[in-house]
Design a protein around this motif. Structure first.
Motif, PDB file in Angstrom:
ATOM      1  N   LEU A  91      -8.806   0.599  -1.906  1.00 26.82           N
ATOM      2  CA  LEU A  91      -7.801  -0.187  -1.993  1.00 26.82           C
ATOM      3  C   LEU A  91      -6.412  -0.233  -2.247  1.00 26.82           C
ATOM      4  N   ALA A  92      -5.998   1.355  -2.602  1.00 26.24           N
ATOM      5  CA  ALA A  92      -4.964   1.833  -3.217  1.00 26.24           C
ATOM      6  C   ALA A  92      -4.071   1.682  -1.793  1.00 26.24           C
ATOM      7  N   ILE A  93      -4.749   2.154  -0.735  1.00 24.99           N
ATOM      8  CA  ILE A  93      -3.907   1.905   1.282  1.00 24.99           C
ATOM      9  C   ILE A  93      -3.307   0.493   1.452  1.00 24.99           C
ATOM     10  N   LEU A  94      -4.349  -0.402   1.005  1.00 25.89           N
ATOM     11  CA  LEU A  94      -4.045  -1.557   1.329  1.00 25.89           C
ATOM     12  C   LEU A  94      -2.941  -1.749   0.270  1.00 25.89           C
ATOM     13  N   PHE A  95      -2.298  -1.209  -1.013  1.00 19.54           N
ATOM     14  CA  PHE A  95      -1.334  -1.897  -0.935  1.00 19.54           C
ATOM     15  C   PHE A  95       0.122  -1.173  -0.892  1.00 19.54           C
ATOM     16  N   VAL A  96      -0.721   0.001  -0.840  1.00 21.34           N
ATOM     17  CA  VAL A  96       0.738   1.135  -0.248  1.00 21.34           C
ATOM     18  C   VAL A  96       1.322   0.756   0.694  1.00 21.34           C
ATOM     19  N   ALA A  97       0.375   0.761   2.036  1.00 19.94           N
ATOM     20  CA  ALA A  97       0.998   0.650   3.822  1.00 19.94           C
ATOM     21  C   ALA A  97       1.303  -1.374   3.333  1.00 19.94           C
ATOM     22  N   GLY A  98       1.219  -2.412   2.281  1.00 19.64           N
ATOM     23  CA  GLY A  98       1.949  -3.491   2.326  1.00 19.64           C
ATOM     24  C   GLY A  98       3.396  -2.985   1.779  1.00 19.64           C
ATOM     25  N   PHE A  99       3.591  -2.030   0.486  1.00 19.01           N
ATOM     26  CA  PHE A  99       4.730  -1.622  -0.041  1.00 19.01           C
ATOM     27  C   PHE A  99       5.610  -1.169   1.721  1.00 19.01           C
ATOM     28  N   LEU A 100       4.858  -0.159   1.947  1.00 20.83           N
ATOM     29  CA  LEU A 100       5.379   0.931   3.723  1.00 20.83           C
ATOM     30  C   LEU A 100       5.971  -0.647   4.407  1.00 20.83           C
ATOM     31  N   GLY A 101       5.218  -1.599   4.410  1.00 23.33           N
ATOM     32  CA  GLY A 101       5.572  -3.050   5.638  1.00 23.33           C
ATOM     33  C   GLY A 101       6.972  -3.264   5.102  1.00 23.33           C
ATOM     34  N   LYS A 102       6.758  -4.454   3.398  1.00 22.89           N
ATOM     35  CA  LYS A 102       7.881  -4.935   3.083  1.00 22.89           C
ATOM     36  C   LYS A 102       9.072  -3.818   2.949  1.00 22.89           C
TER      37      LYS A 102
END
Length: 353
Positions: A36-47
């Protein structure tokens, strides 16, 4: 999800994932929190990458998005190499390639096509991408077939892997020179009629770069925590390393590309979405996979570039359908459906292996 809520969830999940790891919570809890954390971290990375891309331009921006979007896969793979889990590394690389070509590109084409009847992108770029994808298949197919049929010694296999890996890296480096320098204008994106070209980036240039660095560091930590749970997770649920690597890890690691490419396609920027999805697959096949062969030498555990026939077949099928759909430089929603259906077919096949 608004920005404040997103960052709250990001910080909470990152902290909980760290606590679960260092406090030695159950491996299942660690895996769920880390995923779950890496999904949000990857989303942050994408933004962050999308914001940087606004200042860098669409082609360079797409390259940066693919590169930093692949940070999760690369970092996870390095930790897997360090642990000597080469089969899972190759499965995760296979999953990342087919995931980008089928799921990321498929969802982008599908959701963008539902909003816009037809979307167009540079046909010259599509042609070159097709040739590069075929090169990637050849680079993975030839070593595996020769070693398998000629029964090479371990020394010959290692030398062949290093040679092919070096050639693929050189080919990728020359492609960057060709596409970003010598033929930059030829491959520049067509003007998109309904694109929101006047939109402002999420953050300033300096803050975007800072957030990009922070997101990459966070990805490194969460990736290490995630890898530490994989053995127990496979034993607990009976998943094969092939399925776990090719689908579970790949889907989690592709979160940045998912979010960025789909959002761009829905803004009628299908060229940038294709650049992210296809460019990411090319980067993994022509740079990340070969680079890991050399990186493995640093750990004293040489990894070859010999993928299994199943993995090569999955990549070849993905390249075939993606090339067929993108070669005319235009897309519609039904082509997105076809890509996603092929991904589902491969998912079932990998699950039953």
């Amino acid at each position: 999800m608004n920005q404040k809520l997103f960052f709250t969830a990001l910080i909470v999940l990152f902290v909980l994932s760290g606590i679960a790891h260092f406090a030695h919570w159950s491996p299942i809890a660690q895996f769920i929190l880390s995923a779950l954390a890496i999904l949000f971290v990857a989303g942050f990375l994408g933004k962050a990458t999308e914001s940087v891309a606004h200042y860098a331009g669409q082609r360079l921006g797409g390259f940066l998005n693919a590169t930093f979007g692949n940070a999760a896969e690369l970092i996870i793979a390095i930790f897997l190499v360090k642990e000597g889990l080469f089969d899972m590394v190759k499965a995760s690389l296979t999953g990342a390639i087919i995931g980008n070509l089928l799921l990321v590109l498929g969802l982008s084409v599908l959701l963008g096509g539902l909003k816009f009847k037809e979307q167009k992108f540079n046909i010259q770029l599509a042609s070159h991408n097709s040739s590069l994808m075929i090169l990637a298949v050849i680079g993975l197919f030839v070593p595996a077939m020769f070693v398998m049929n000629q029964h090479f010694s371990p020394e010959k296999s290692e030398l062949l892997s290093l040679s092919v890996a070096g050639i693929l890296i050189v080919a990728y480096a020359l492609w960057l020179v060709f596409s970003m320098v010598t033929h930059k204008n030829l491959l520049s994106e067509v003007e998109e009629a309904a694109g929101e070209h006047g939109e402002s980036p999420a953050w300033s240039k300096g803050r975007s770069i800072l957030f990009l660095i922070v997101a990459t560091v966070m990805t490194a930590f969460v990736s290490e925590w995630l890898v530490g749970t994989l053995h127990t997770f496979t034993n607990e649920f009976g998943f094969s390393e092939l399925f776990l690597g090719a689908f579970v890890i790949a889907i989690v690691g592709n979160a940045a590309e998912h979010s960025a490419a789909v959002l761009l396609a829905m803004k009628n920027k299908i060229g940038a979405a294709v650049e992210i999805a296809v460019g990411s697959s090319l980067q993994i096949a022509l740079f990340v996979a070969p680079a890991l062969v050399f990186i493995s030498l640093l750990f004293g555990k040489p990894m070859d570039i010999l993928f299994t026939p199943i993995e090569i077949a999955a990549i070849a099928v993905s390249v075939f359908i993606a090339t067929s759909i993108s070669k005319d430089g235009s897309t519609n929603w039904y082509e997105g459906v076809l890509l996603v259906m092929v991904y589902v077919i491969l998912g079932f096949a990998f699950y039953f292996v």
